[in-house]
Design an enzyme around this catalytic site. Structure first.
Site, PDB file in Angstrom:
ATOM      1  N   ASN A  91       0.848  -1.189   0.000  1.00 34.76           N
ATOM      2  CA  ASN A  91       0.000   0.000   0.000  1.00 34.76           C
ATOM      3  C   ASN A  91       0.890   1.247   0.000  1.00 34.76           C
ATOM      4  O   ASN A  91       1.698   1.437   0.914  1.00 34.76           O
ATOM      5  CB  ASN A  91      -0.887  -0.055   1.260  1.00 34.76           C
ATOM      6  CG  ASN A  91      -1.789   1.150   1.409  1.00 34.76           C
ATOM      7  OD1 ASN A  91      -1.370   2.275   1.164  1.00 34.76           O
ATOM      8  ND2 ASN A  91      -3.010   0.927   1.840  1.00 34.76           N
ATOM      9  N   HIS A 110       0.981   6.191   1.929  1.00 36.96           N
ATOM     10  CA  HIS A 110       1.714   7.138   2.767  1.00 36.96           C
ATOM     11  C   HIS A 110       2.923   7.751   2.081  1.00 36.96           C
ATOM     12  O   HIS A 110       3.523   8.682   2.609  1.00 36.96           O
ATOM     13  CB  HIS A 110       2.024   6.508   4.122  1.00 36.96           C
ATOM     14  CG  HIS A 110       0.743   6.222   4.855  1.00 36.96           C
ATOM     15  ND1 HIS A 110      -0.166   7.218   5.139  1.00 36.96           N
ATOM     16  CD2 HIS A 110       0.181   5.061   5.280  1.00 36.96           C
ATOM     17  CE1 HIS A 110      -1.221   6.669   5.730  1.00 36.96           C
ATOM     18  NE2 HIS A 110      -1.037   5.369   5.821  1.00 36.96           N
ATOM     19  N   HIS A 141      -5.627   3.532  -1.532  1.00 39.56           N
ATOM     20  CA  HIS A 141      -6.930   3.883  -0.969  1.00 39.56           C
ATOM     21  C   HIS A 141      -7.267   5.305  -1.427  1.00 39.56           C
ATOM     22  O   HIS A 141      -6.649   6.269  -0.964  1.00 39.56           O
ATOM     23  CB  HIS A 141      -6.855   3.803   0.568  1.00 39.56           C
ATOM     24  CG  HIS A 141      -8.166   4.041   1.245  1.00 39.56           C
ATOM     25  ND1 HIS A 141      -8.346   3.881   2.604  1.00 39.56           N
ATOM     26  CD2 HIS A 141      -9.381   4.422   0.768  1.00 39.56           C
ATOM     27  CE1 HIS A 141      -9.600   4.160   2.924  1.00 39.56           C
ATOM     28  NE2 HIS A 141     -10.245   4.504   1.823  1.00 39.56           N
ATOM     29  N   ARG A 180      -9.363   7.981  -0.889  1.00 37.12           N
ATOM     30  CA  ARG A 180     -10.340   8.419   0.114  1.00 37.12           C
ATOM     31  C   ARG A 180     -11.198   9.545  -0.434  1.00 37.12           C
ATOM     32  O   ARG A 180     -10.762  10.328  -1.286  1.00 37.12           O
ATOM     33  CB  ARG A 180      -9.629   8.892   1.379  1.00 37.12           C
ATOM     34  CG  ARG A 180      -8.850   7.801   2.091  1.00 37.12           C
ATOM     35  CD  ARG A 180      -8.317   8.309   3.414  1.00 37.12           C
ATOM     36  NE  ARG A 180      -9.385   8.507   4.349  1.00 37.12           N
ATOM     37  CZ  ARG A 180      -9.681   7.676   5.361  1.00 37.12           C
ATOM     38  NH1 ARG A 180      -8.937   6.605   5.574  1.00 37.12           N
ATOM     39  NH2 ARG A 180     -10.678   7.910   6.164  1.00 37.12           N
ATOM     40  N   ARG A 238      -7.040  12.773   1.027  1.00 36.46           N
ATOM     41  CA  ARG A 238      -5.973  13.265   1.911  1.00 36.46           C
ATOM     42  C   ARG A 238      -4.594  12.761   1.510  1.00 36.46           C
ATOM     43  O   ARG A 238      -3.600  13.366   1.846  1.00 36.46           O
ATOM     44  CB  ARG A 238      -6.263  12.910   3.373  1.00 36.46           C
ATOM     45  CG  ARG A 238      -6.203  11.434   3.671  1.00 36.46           C
ATOM     46  CD  ARG A 238      -6.339  11.162   5.145  1.00 36.46           C
ATOM     47  NE  ARG A 238      -7.695  11.432   5.634  1.00 36.46           N
ATOM     48  CZ  ARG A 238      -8.195  10.901   6.744  1.00 36.46           C
ATOM     49  NH1 ARG A 238      -7.452  10.112   7.491  1.00 36.46           N
ATOM     50  NH2 ARG A 238      -9.424  11.161   7.115  1.00 36.46           N
ATOM     51  N   GLU A 290      -8.779   0.431  -2.934  1.00 35.94           N
ATOM     52  CA  GLU A 290      -9.620   0.504  -1.726  1.00 35.94           C
ATOM     53  C   GLU A 290     -10.483   1.740  -1.816  1.00 35.94           C
ATOM     54  O   GLU A 290      -9.981   2.824  -2.144  1.00 35.94           O
ATOM     55  CB  GLU A 290      -8.752   0.660  -0.482  1.00 35.94           C
ATOM     56  CG  GLU A 290      -8.073  -0.578  -0.023  1.00 35.94           C
ATOM     57  CD  GLU A 290      -7.225  -0.279   1.200  1.00 35.94           C
ATOM     58  OE1 GLU A 290      -7.359   0.789   1.815  1.00 35.94           O
ATOM     59  OE2 GLU A 290      -6.407  -1.137   1.523  1.00 35.94           O
ATOM     60  N   THR A 317      -8.492   3.591   8.487  1.00 42.14           N
ATOM     61  CA  THR A 317      -9.727   2.797   8.496  1.00 42.14           C
ATOM     62  C   THR A 317      -9.859   2.092   9.851  1.00 42.14           C
ATOM     63  O   THR A 317      -9.047   1.249  10.195  1.00 42.14           O
ATOM     64  CB  THR A 317      -9.678   1.754   7.366  1.00 42.14           C
ATOM     65  OG1 THR A 317      -9.169   2.376   6.199  1.00 42.14           O
ATOM     66  CG2 THR A 317     -11.056   1.194   7.095  1.00 42.14           C
ATOM     67  N   GLU A 361     -11.165  -9.306   3.066  1.00 43.33           N
ATOM     68  CA  GLU A 361      -9.911  -8.934   3.712  1.00 43.33           C
ATOM     69  C   GLU A 361     -10.203  -8.804   5.196  1.00 43.33           C
ATOM     70  O   GLU A 361     -11.030  -7.984   5.612  1.00 43.33           O
ATOM     71  CB  GLU A 361      -9.356  -7.614   3.156  1.00 43.33           C
ATOM     72  CG  GLU A 361      -8.067  -7.218   3.868  1.00 43.33           C
ATOM     73  CD  GLU A 361      -7.330  -6.057   3.217  1.00 43.33           C
ATOM     74  OE1 GLU A 361      -7.452  -5.864   1.996  1.00 43.33           O
ATOM     75  OE2 GLU A 361      -6.615  -5.357   3.958  1.00 43.33           O
ATOM     76  N   HIS A 405      -3.914  -4.400   7.818  1.00 50.93           N
ATOM     77  CA  HIS A 405      -4.071  -3.239   8.688  1.00 50.93           C
ATOM     78  C   HIS A 405      -3.222  -3.370   9.953  1.00 50.93           C
ATOM     79  O   HIS A 405      -3.396  -4.306  10.718  1.00 50.93           O
ATOM     80  CB  HIS A 405      -5.517  -2.969   9.099  1.00 50.93           C
ATOM     81  CG  HIS A 405      -5.733  -1.507   9.371  1.00 50.93           C
ATOM     82  ND1 HIS A 405      -5.346  -0.915  10.545  1.00 50.93           N
ATOM     83  CD2 HIS A 405      -6.228  -0.524   8.592  1.00 50.93           C
ATOM     84  CE1 HIS A 405      -5.612   0.375  10.478  1.00 50.93           C
ATOM     85  NE2 HIS A 405      -6.149   0.640   9.304  1.00 50.93           N
TER      86      HIS A 405
END
Ligand code: PXP
Length: 252
Positions: free
Chosen positions: A12, A15, A48, A50, A54, A75, A106, A156, A195
């Site tokens: 992922n 970040h 993801h 969002r 963000r 996602e 999440t 998941e 996660h």
């Protein structure tokens, strides 16, 4: 000899985008990070998108899909806006997650059982476009049964409770994930997990036979910042003293 099962890693890159958005510049580029992840052996790339944008932006999703030769796991919240984007991008799979604007990340699994009618149509619509559908759920019997009933391809399992709990609770949370993985696998679902997984807590999750793929982001980006720090400082010092930088992109 111990035979290790192969478990896939979905990296992922959200970040990497967080770092970029913190400055409002165009680096570091999550697409570049995704390509490095591919070269390092990642089996898939997760982003993801969002609702509040963000970190990952729409153009990141398109650029990773177009340039990185790995299956994409998009996602997203189950909204009409995201449905339209997914149907344009056509990722390998969409993972439906609950989303609230106040959360840092999440926080819980999707309530599949409580939103069955709405989700059933939403899942079918994605599948009609050839996209596999994954549901991000807590390791809970009712949610697994509902996911199966609604025709999801993948679940998941949310590993946040396992990752965040105290030591005394760890074995209990691990067992919940083990039992849920077995139940879902026996029902014919592909089972992923993710996660909060990091370098100290991943091994026991990766050892669960029924799991196909782990989606991991924050800890990988955090480690990259630390393992890459020496080289980054060294390169800056060299550059200041007249050396030429062999750069792969702006800001890196
Ligand atoms: N899986 C899902 C469904 C997520 O929402 C996230 C966070 O975006 C992850 C995996 C990755 O979590 P982490 O960044 O803690 O590794």
């Amino acid at each position: 000899m111990t035979v290790h099962k192969i478990i896939e890693l979905g990296v992922n890159v959200d970040h990497v985008a967080t770092l970029r958005q913190a400055r409002g510049v165009n680096y570091p580029d999550p697409m570049q990070a995704a390509e490095v992840a591919r070269k390092a052996g990642a089996d898939g790339i997760t982003v993801h998108l969002r609702e509040d944008r963000r970190h990952i932006q729409d153009h990141d999703v398109f650029s990773i899909k177009g340039n990185v030769n790995l299956p994409m796991n998009l996602e997203m919240a189950a909204t009409q806006e995201m449905l339209k984007i997914a149907k344009t991008v056509i990722p390998y799979e969409c993972c439906l997650v609950p989303e609230s604007r106040e959360e840092l990340t999440t926080e819980g699994g999707l309530n599949v059982a409580g939103n069955a009618d709405f989700l059933s149509d939403y899942i079918s619509s994605l599948q009609e476009s050839g996209i596999k559908v994954s549901l991000f759920i807590d390791p809970d019997k009712e949610q697994i049964e509902a996911s199966k009933r609604l025709g999801a391809d993948i679940i998941e399992l949310h590993t946040g409770a396992y990752a965040d709990c105290g030591e005394e609770q760890r074995e209990f949370e691990l067992n919940r994930i083990r039992l849920a993985a077995k139940m879902a696998f026996d029902a014919g679902l592909q089972v992923n997990a993710g996660h909060g997984l990091h370098y100290q807590n991943v091994a026991k999750i990766a050892a669960i036979e029924e799991l196909t793929c782990l989606n991991i982001g924050h800890s990988i980006v955090a480690r990259a910042a630390m393992t890459g720090f020496y080289e980054a400082v060294f390169a800056m010092k060299q550059l200041m003293n007249g050396a030429r930088l062999e750069s792969e992109g702006v800001g890196t």
